[in-house]
Design a protein around this motif. Sequence first.
Motif, mmCIF file in Angstrom:
data_model
loop_
_atom_site.group_PDB
_atom_site.id
_atom_site.type_symbol
_atom_site.label_atom_id
_atom_site.label_comp_id
_atom_site.label_asym_id
_atom_site.label_seq_id
_atom_site.Cartn_x
_atom_site.Cartn_y
_atom_site.Cartn_z
ATOM 1 N N ASP A 56 0.825 -1.202 0.000
ATOM 2 C CA ASP A 56 0.000 0.000 0.000
ATOM 3 C C ASP A 56 0.863 1.257 0.000
ATOM 4 O O ASP A 56 0.350 2.371 0.044
ATOM 5 C CB ASP A 56 -0.949 0.008 1.209
ATOM 6 N N ARG A 57 2.172 1.079 -0.075
ATOM 7 C CA ARG A 57 3.084 2.216 -0.051
ATOM 8 C C ARG A 57 3.733 2.429 -1.410
ATOM 9 O O ARG A 57 4.083 1.477 -2.098
ATOM 10 C CB ARG A 57 4.161 2.006 1.006
ATOM 11 N N VAL A 58 3.912 3.672 -1.761
ATOM 12 C CA VAL A 58 4.579 4.021 -3.011
ATOM 13 C C VAL A 58 6.089 3.950 -2.785
ATOM 14 O O VAL A 58 6.591 4.328 -1.733
ATOM 15 C CB VAL A 58 4.172 5.441 -3.458
ATOM 16 N N GLN A 59 6.815 3.434 -3.750
ATOM 17 C CA GLN A 59 8.258 3.330 -3.647
ATOM 18 C C GLN A 59 8.900 4.717 -3.702
ATOM 19 O O GLN A 59 8.270 5.690 -4.138
ATOM 20 C CB GLN A 59 8.794 2.452 -4.775
ATOM 21 N N GLY A 61 8.420 6.936 -6.604
ATOM 22 C CA GLY A 61 7.075 7.398 -6.923
ATOM 23 C C GLY A 61 6.211 6.370 -7.624
ATOM 24 O O GLY A 61 5.087 6.673 -8.022
ATOM 25 N N ARG A 62 6.708 5.141 -7.751
ATOM 26 C CA ARG A 62 5.966 4.091 -8.436
ATOM 27 C C ARG A 62 5.532 2.997 -7.462
ATOM 28 O O ARG A 62 5.951 2.979 -6.308
ATOM 29 C CB ARG A 62 6.836 3.481 -9.545
ATOM 30 N N MET A 63 4.709 2.071 -7.956
ATOM 31 C CA MET A 63 4.294 0.943 -7.137
ATOM 32 C C MET A 63 4.210 -0.323 -7.987
ATOM 33 O O MET A 63 4.047 -0.242 -9.217
ATOM 34 C CB MET A 63 2.953 1.221 -6.465
ATOM 35 N N LYS A 71 2.899 -3.456 -9.866
ATOM 36 C CA LYS A 71 1.629 -3.788 -10.497
ATOM 37 C C LYS A 71 1.588 -5.217 -11.027
ATOM 38 O O LYS A 71 0.546 -5.856 -10.990
ATOM 39 C CB LYS A 71 1.338 -2.794 -11.626
ATOM 40 N N HIS A 84 6.742 -2.148 -12.205
ATOM 41 C CA HIS A 84 6.043 -1.066 -11.517
ATOM 42 C C HIS A 84 5.633 0.049 -12.476
ATOM 43 O O HIS A 84 6.064 0.119 -13.621
ATOM 44 C CB HIS A 84 6.930 -0.508 -10.392
ATOM 45 N N GLN A 95 3.130 4.121 -12.296
ATOM 46 C CA GLN A 95 2.568 5.188 -11.477
ATOM 47 C C GLN A 95 1.421 4.650 -10.622
ATOM 48 O O GLN A 95 0.735 3.704 -10.995
ATOM 49 C CB GLN A 95 2.069 6.331 -12.364
ATOM 50 N N PRO A 96 1.194 5.233 -9.442
ATOM 51 C CA PRO A 96 0.096 4.779 -8.566
ATOM 52 C C PRO A 96 -1.242 4.811 -9.291
ATOM 53 O O PRO A 96 -1.466 5.612 -10.211
ATOM 54 C CB PRO A 96 0.134 5.784 -7.417
#
Length: 231
Positions: free
Chosen positions: A132-135, A138-140, A142, A226, A228-229
């Motif tokens: 649930d946290r962004v790296q 700024g990405r996560m 997927k 990964h 963008q959120p």
Amino acid sequence: MIYHTYCCILEKYLSKTEVDYIHSYAHSLEVADSRIGHGMKDDKDSARARDGESGTTDNVIRQSTNKWLDHNDPKFDVELKQKIFDGMVQANVQSGWNYDITGMETWQYTQYEYQPDKPTGDFYTWHTDASDRVQPNGRMRKLSSTIQLSNPDDYEGGHFQWIEPVGIFDKLKSTGVQSVNVDPYIQTAPFSAKERGSFIIFPSFVHHQVQPVTRGTRVSLVSWYHGQPYV
């Protein structure tokens, strides 16, 4: 999310020569005990665990070893790196996920071995790769993937499984004790996915596991992709 498929398998996606190259490249890399988490809500796996300060070892949840393979190393075959990324893109489109993917993390060369002196062979219990946290970039995460690097005759057990969640909660009682039997929703990768070079791709939020190895050694190349959120 509801999808018509939660796992895409590209059979024998890498050639024998390409698999042998990965083994050769990883041969001299440092071996580490595989870790889980980072003490907070970070991703289950990460190259950050290499520093010895992040993540924890817990043989009740995960028992295996791994090496961190940096595909950005100028010495690594750039065409093979691109082929693996392209396979992920193919699965992303073919499966209808259509995530915006902008990069991939350091690869994890993972070994699951039969352990005659331990209660069970190497394994990794049910988990997800998402967070649930962004790296920091700024990405996560997927998408996640694993590429089979062992011959199917090299080991027994070590089955890759995942849970397809559609309908899993439909029969919950509105009152009283509530429980869910997940067994009908567990999927096991077919034998074709155990062929050397086969590529399995799935959304990072999907629960998955590797069952205990009962003979030999199972080797795979794990990666996370990964973007963008979500908005």
